[in-house]
Design a protein around this motif. Structure first.
Motif, short mmCIF file in Angstrom:
data_model
loop_
_atom_site.label_atom_id
_atom_site.label_comp_id
_atom_site.label_asym_id
_atom_site.label_seq_id
_atom_site.Cartn_x
_atom_site.Cartn_y
_atom_site.Cartn_z
N ILE A 169 0.97 -1.19 -0.28
CA ILE A 169 -0.21 -0.09 0.03
C ILE A 169 1.46 1.36 0.42
O ILE A 169 1.93 0.92 0.72
N SER A 170 0.17 1.79 -0.94
CA SER A 170 1.46 3.28 -1.26
C SER A 170 0.43 4.71 -0.15
O SER A 170 -0.30 4.81 -0.79
N CYS A 171 1.13 5.17 0.61
CA CYS A 171 -0.02 6.17 1.43
C CYS A 171 1.23 7.65 0.70
O CYS A 171 2.37 7.92 0.94
N LEU A 172 -0.23 8.37 0.26
CA LEU A 172 0.47 9.53 -0.51
C LEU A 172 0.77 11.02 -0.23
O LEU A 172 -0.47 11.22 -0.01
N ALA A 173 1.54 11.69 0.15
CA ALA A 173 0.61 13.48 0.26
C ALA A 173 0.18 13.72 -0.56
O ALA A 173 0.58 13.46 -2.13
N GLU A 174 0.04 15.12 -0.57
CA GLU A 174 -0.76 15.71 -2.23
C GLU A 174 0.25 16.07 -2.32
O GLU A 174 1.20 16.92 -2.27
N LYS A 175 0.12 16.18 -4.14
CA LYS A 175 0.96 16.18 -4.98
C LYS A 175 2.66 15.75 -5.17
O LYS A 175 3.39 15.44 -5.84
N GLU A 176 2.23 14.46 -4.28
CA GLU A 176 3.70 13.88 -4.21
C GLU A 176 3.83 12.68 -5.30
O GLU A 176 2.22 12.62 -5.77
N VAL A 177 4.58 12.71 -6.13
CA VAL A 177 4.68 12.08 -7.25
C VAL A 177 5.13 9.65 -6.97
O VAL A 177 6.31 9.68 -6.59
N LEU A 178 4.70 9.32 -7.84
CA LEU A 178 4.84 7.83 -7.86
C LEU A 178 4.89 7.29 -9.17
O LEU A 178 4.11 7.59 -9.78
N SER A 179 6.04 6.28 -9.27
CA SER A 179 6.38 5.58 -10.65
C SER A 179 6.07 4.38 -10.49
O SER A 179 5.75 3.48 -9.55
N LEU A 180 5.01 4.64 -11.35
CA LEU A 180 4.11 2.46 -11.26
C LEU A 180 4.43 2.25 -12.50
O LEU A 180 5.79 2.74 -13.95
N GLN A 181 4.47 0.60 -13.33
CA GLN A 181 5.24 -0.79 -13.67
C GLN A 181 3.53 -0.94 -14.61
O GLN A 181 2.91 -0.98 -13.85
N ASP A 182 4.11 -1.29 -15.75
CA ASP A 182 2.75 -1.81 -16.58
C ASP A 182 2.51 -2.67 -16.38
O ASP A 182 1.52 -3.44 -16.41
N SER A 183 2.93 -3.41 -15.29
CA SER A 183 3.08 -4.95 -14.77
C SER A 183 2.64 -4.97 -13.82
O SER A 183 1.80 -6.25 -13.29
N TRP A 184 2.09 -3.86 -13.25
CA TRP A 184 1.40 -3.68 -11.39
C TRP A 184 0.11 -3.71 -11.78
O TRP A 184 -0.80 -2.86 -12.50
N LEU A 185 -0.82 -4.27 -10.86
CA LEU A 185 -1.95 -4.21 -11.07
C LEU A 185 -2.51 -3.74 -9.51
O LEU A 185 -1.36 -3.44 -8.58
N CYS A 186 -3.46 -1.91 -9.99
CA CYS A 186 -3.60 -1.27 -8.93
C CYS A 186 -5.16 -1.02 -8.55
O CYS A 186 -5.30 -1.08 -9.38
N TYR A 187 -5.15 -0.37 -7.59
CA TYR A 187 -6.08 0.31 -6.48
C TYR A 187 -6.05 0.98 -5.80
O TYR A 187 -5.89 0.70 -4.73
#
Length: 231
Positions: A169-187
């Motif tokens: 689980i990624s918990c982000l602050a406002e305007k924080e940026v996260l890099s994701l990969q196309d093989s990951w399933l995200c909800y």
């Protein structure tokens, strides 16, 4: 980007629980799989975003050969179950045999070879939110069922590690940026994300186009289901 939002799905349920089911894997459910749900990924067999009615419960029932991850998104649940509480659990059983799981916590129940009984109860007069996942156990499985509760804070928290599937689980602050990969399933179960000209709303299950995603609100929470590559 392939995306499924829970607003397009029917609300179904049982006992005191109502849910929108986003994943039902044919390997687990066969002909009972709902047509509007996606197949799973790796060990993931089932994913639903649910709420408990005021005072509602699942009713005490048995599970075998399945691990269950429950993410409490709103309110609190009283949990009663037969699985052995692990020493690193953030919550221990009370003297009444109940454990209280709150929003921001995740409960992981591993079935082992014995399986487990459990009941999840909403003790309050308001609804309780929960995202629940079922995963097929793989590799070396313990004899006894176990349970642990994990506190989720800022950053990335791994909540389940399987032989070929990892849940974080990624918990982000406002305007924080996260890099994701196309093989990951995200909800995305809390907040909103932005990727280029695309807005990703709460309740979205998606395979991302590889790149950067920015949180549009504080305390944005994203479940990431990653394949684990064999060494």
């Amino acid at each position: 980007m392939r995306l499924l939002n829970y607003d397009t799905l029917d609300i179904v349920g049982f006992a005191g629980v109502r849910e929108r089911i986003l994943v039902m894997d044919s390997r687990q459910f066969g002909y009972q799989k709902r047509e509007d749900t996606w197949e799973g990924s790796g060990q993931l067999m089932y994913l639903a975003h649910a709420y408990f009615k005021p005072g509602g419960s699942t009713g005490r029932h048995q599970h075998s050969d399945i691990d269950i991850v429950s993410i409490v998104t709103r309110g609190r649940l009283h949990h009663e179950g037969s699985a052995e509480v692990q020493p690193d659990s953030a919550v221990a059983d009370s003297t009444q045999g109940l454990a209280e799981i709150k929003a921001g916590q995740v409960m992981v129940q591993r079935s082992g070879r014995s399986g487990f009984m459990h009941n999840e109860i909403n003790p309050d007069a308001d609804i309780v939110g929960m995202v629940q996942l079922w995963l097929q156990p793989a590799g070396s499985v313990s004899e006894r069922a176990s349970q642990t509760v994990i506190d989720v804070g800022r950053g990335l928290t791994t909540v389940y590690q399987g032989i070929d599937t990892e849940l974080s689980i990624s918990c982000l602050a406002e305007k924080e940026v996260l890099s994701l990969q196309d093989s990951w399933l995200c909800y995305l179960f809390q907040g909103e994300l932005e990727a280029g000209n695309h807005a990703i709303l709460r309740g979205s299950l998606f395979y991302p186009d590889e790149g950067e995603f920015m949180a549009k609100a504080d305390d944005t929470r994203l479940l990431i289901i990653k394949p684990v590559l064999a060494e």
